[in-house]
Structures are given as structure tokens and as C-alpha cells.
Design an enzyme around this catalytic site. Structure first.
Site, PDB file in Angstrom:
ATOM      1  N   HIS A   1      -8.413  -4.208  -1.013  1.00  0.00           N
ATOM      2  CA  HIS A   1      -7.210  -3.560  -0.489  1.00  0.00           C
ATOM      3  C   HIS A   1      -6.993  -3.979   0.970  1.00  0.00           C
ATOM      4  O   HIS A   1      -7.859  -3.804   1.813  1.00  0.00           O
ATOM      5  CB  HIS A   1      -7.358  -2.041  -0.573  1.00  0.00           C
ATOM      6  CG  HIS A   1      -6.063  -1.303  -0.446  1.00  0.00           C
ATOM      7  ND1 HIS A   1      -5.276  -1.004  -1.537  1.00  0.00           N
ATOM      8  CD2 HIS A   1      -5.401  -0.815   0.629  1.00  0.00           C
ATOM      9  CE1 HIS A   1      -4.192  -0.362  -1.133  1.00  0.00           C
ATOM     10  NE2 HIS A   1      -4.246  -0.235   0.186  1.00  0.00           N
TER      11      HIS A   1
ATOM     12  N   SER B   1       0.831  -1.205   0.000  1.00  0.00           N
ATOM     13  CA  SER B   1       0.000   0.000   0.000  1.00  0.00           C
ATOM     14  C   SER B   1       0.870   1.262   0.000  1.00  0.00           C
ATOM     15  O   SER B   1       1.638   1.467  -0.934  1.00  0.00           O
ATOM     16  CB  SER B   1      -0.975  -0.035   1.178  1.00  0.00           C
ATOM     17  OG  SER B   1      -1.939   1.001   1.056  1.00  0.00           O
TER      18      SER B   1
ATOM     19  N   ASP C   1     -10.116  -3.692  -5.192  1.00  0.00           N
ATOM     20  CA  ASP C   1      -9.406  -2.530  -4.663  1.00  0.00           C
ATOM     21  C   ASP C   1      -9.773  -1.315  -5.519  1.00  0.00           C
ATOM     22  O   ASP C   1      -9.620  -1.358  -6.744  1.00  0.00           O
ATOM     23  CB  ASP C   1      -7.898  -2.797  -4.734  1.00  0.00           C
ATOM     24  CG  ASP C   1      -7.059  -1.686  -4.114  1.00  0.00           C
ATOM     25  OD1 ASP C   1      -7.598  -0.595  -3.822  1.00  0.00           O
ATOM     26  OD2 ASP C   1      -5.843  -1.911  -3.916  1.00  0.00           O
TER      27      ASP C   1
END
Length: 320
Positions: free
Chosen positions: A298, A167, A268
Site C-alpha cells: 500500500h 487510497s 497490501d
């Protein structure tokens, strides 16, 4: 969405001075230290100060038993890891991160150097990239210093150093890898970069962002607030730190990147940008491996052990 409070979703309070009060305290695990491994312990770990003035530090994980070839200790790949948390949360001592790095160190096997970089908004970008460069230069120093850290100096293969981030950590990896191009870090060689669900953005909404605007885990208002908290003041989501795909100089520099692994999931909101990144890297002649799964969201690896294991396998295959 009008009544949705992204700060409440993130479990943080914004203070008048611009700092955050983080309302959730995550379980912590201490490093094992330099003591001999206890029976059944497959990985040992220790903490090292990176920059005392910045309050940054490293947690190093290594297999308790270093493999050997012909009675010679094997040199292991070294992975520099940058954790997730939207720039504002988490630490490498959090139980989730600690255990994930233990498993990665054991399964590859590898030396893991997890970087406890400074968090936003108390430190805004590019402070996190500065911390990443500090970590790379620290590893370089261990390689050349006669009194370097023994775990790094004795066991690491400096020709097989990988940068891995999840991320926002993947954003740090990408931006730092582009910085490294302009620096001499020998005898360290970055053999590849791993971008797991890279956190990149832009002002213009993508189809996946609009489709998943009310995503349970990573809704669009949360994404926007995280960028507001992390980007340099006075900038917007088209700044190159957020939107590398919109910056011609950045795109040109990407040609010099080495091997790259990109991992993403169809649920995501950022999936379109991640796929656009892969396409750009391919067009720039970068050796890219893309591992995209239509199913998943995500941060799925934080709650789904099977997906976490699958990601580790992708990483292991890329490194080994």
C-alpha cells in the site's frame, strides 16, 4: 503488537479536543500561476478557491503547450484527483502530490483538477464526499458560465471527465460516483472512475488483513485508528462509508456506475477487499478493468518511481 502506537507510526498527536497535531511538515511546491511558461516547463499550475468557508481549494495542472488538431486547440480529458493520506494527512501542494500530477498532466496529456479536501478528524466523513461534490459542481459551473475559468472552459472536454483517487482518495471517488448518479451534472459526463488501492474496510478481518497485520507500512492498528478518526462518531467499520460491500443499497446502486479501473498490490492488507470489490462490480454488470500485481504494498508509488510510472501508464491507457 501490544506496544505498538499507531499515532507514533503516523507521526501525529491526538489533542484533548479531538483534533490532531501533525508533527511532520512535508515539502511544499507553489503553483506556477497564470504567468507564461518558462523555457523547459512542460506543465503549468494554479490554485483556485473552492469554498472559502470550508477552506477547500483546487490545484489545476495543464500542459504548458496545449496540443492542436488542424490548427484547432484540442480538448483534453479532465481528471479530478483525490490524494492519499489516510484521511488525516497531505495536501495537493505537497511536493510528492504536485510532481505526480504534473507528470500525469504531461503524459496523458490532460487537465488535472486536484482537490484539497478537508482532513479528518477535524472534518469527518461524509465531509470529504461533500467537498468532492463541490468540486464536480464547480467544474459544471465553469462549463456553463460565460466567465468560467479559461483553463477549464477553453481546454477541457466535458464529455471525458474522470474521477481518480488513491487510497482514501479512491474511497472518496467510489462514494462520490455513487452520489453523482442522483444529480444532474450536465454538460459534464463522468466517463470513468479510477480506484488505486481503494481504502475500504469492515469489522470482520479478511485473510490478507490477518496475514499482513504487522505490515511495516500499513499495519492493522493504523488502519483501525484511521477509520476511528474518519468515520462519523458513534459508527463502526461496517458503516457503508467504510464497508460498501456490506450495504445492500450501495451494492444495488453500483449497477449504475460506468467504466471503472481498480489497481492493487498483493502486499497490501486491503487486497482481499479490493478484489472482492472488483468481483462485486463485475457481478453488478459494471465494465471493470482490474490491474493487480502480486508484488508491492500500500502506497508503493510514493517510494518506487517505477511503480508510480506503471500506475500512470494504467491510468493513461484507461483514459485514452
Amino acid at each position: 503488537m501490544s506496544k505498538f502506537d499507531p499515532y507514533e507510526h503516523l507521526k501525529v498527536l491526538k489533542n484533548e479536543d479531538g483534533t490532531l497535531t501533525r508533527l511532520v511538515q512535508f515539502p511544499q511546491i507553489p503553483a506556477t500561476g497564470d504567468a507564461d511558461p518558462v523555457p523547459g516547463q512542460t506543465v503549468v499550475s494554479k490554485d483556485v478557491t473552492l469554498d472559502a468557508t470550508k477552506k477547500t481549494w483546487l490545484r489545476i495542472h495543464r500542459p504548458a503547450k496545449i496540443p492542436s488538431n488542424d490548427n484547432k486547440i484540442a480538448r483534453l480529458p479532465l481528471v479530478i484527483y483525490f490524494h492519499a493520506g489516510g484521511w488525516i494527512l497531505f495536501s495537493v501542494s505537497d511536493a510528492l502530490n504536485h510532481e505526480a500530477m504534473n507528470k500525469l498532466s504531461d503524459e496523458i496529456p490532460a487537465i488535472i483538477v486536484a482537490v484539497n479536501f478537508r482532513l479528518a478528524p477535524e472534518t469527518r466523513l461524509p465531509g470529504q464526499y461533500d467537498d468532492a461534490m463541490d468540486a464536480i459542481n464547480w467544474i459544471k459551473k465553469q462549463a456553463t458560465d460565460p466567465n468560467g475559468d479559461p483553463w477549464i472552459k477553453q481546454y477541457a472536454d466535458f464529455s471525458r471527465v474522470f474521477m481518480y483517487g488513491t487510497s482514501c482518495g479512491a474511497n472518496i471517488v467510489l462514494n462520490t460516483a455513487l452520489r453523482v448518479i442522483d444529480h444532474d451534472i450536465s454538460p459534464v459526463t463522468i466517463a470513468g472512475i479510477i480506484l488505486c488501492q481503494p481504502f475500504i474496510g469492515g469489522k470482520k478481518r479478511t485473510k490478507s488483513e490477518l496475514k499482513l497485520a504487522a505490515d511495516v507500512f500499513f499495519p492493522l492498528p493504523v488502519i483501525d485508528v484511521l477509520w476511528e478518526l474518519a468515520l462519523p462518531k458513534g459508527t463502526d467499520r461496517d458503516h457503508r462509508f467504510c464497508n460498501p460491500l456490506g450495504d445492500e443499497q450501495v451494492k444495488e446502486k453500483m449497477k449504475k456506475l460506468g467504466r471503472c479501473l481498480v489497481i492493487g498490490f498483493g502486499g497490501d492488507p486491503l487486497i482481499d477487499r479490493q478484489q472482492d470489490l472488483v468481483q462485486l462490480l463485475v457481478m453488478q454488470g459494471v465494465m471493470v478493468e482490474a490491474r493487480f500485481d502480486d508484488v508491492g504494498f500500500h502506497g508503493i508509488e510514493m517510494i518506487d518511481p517505477r511503480r508510480a510510472s506503471a500506475i500512470r501508464n494504467f491510468v493513461k491507457e484507461f483514459i485514452v
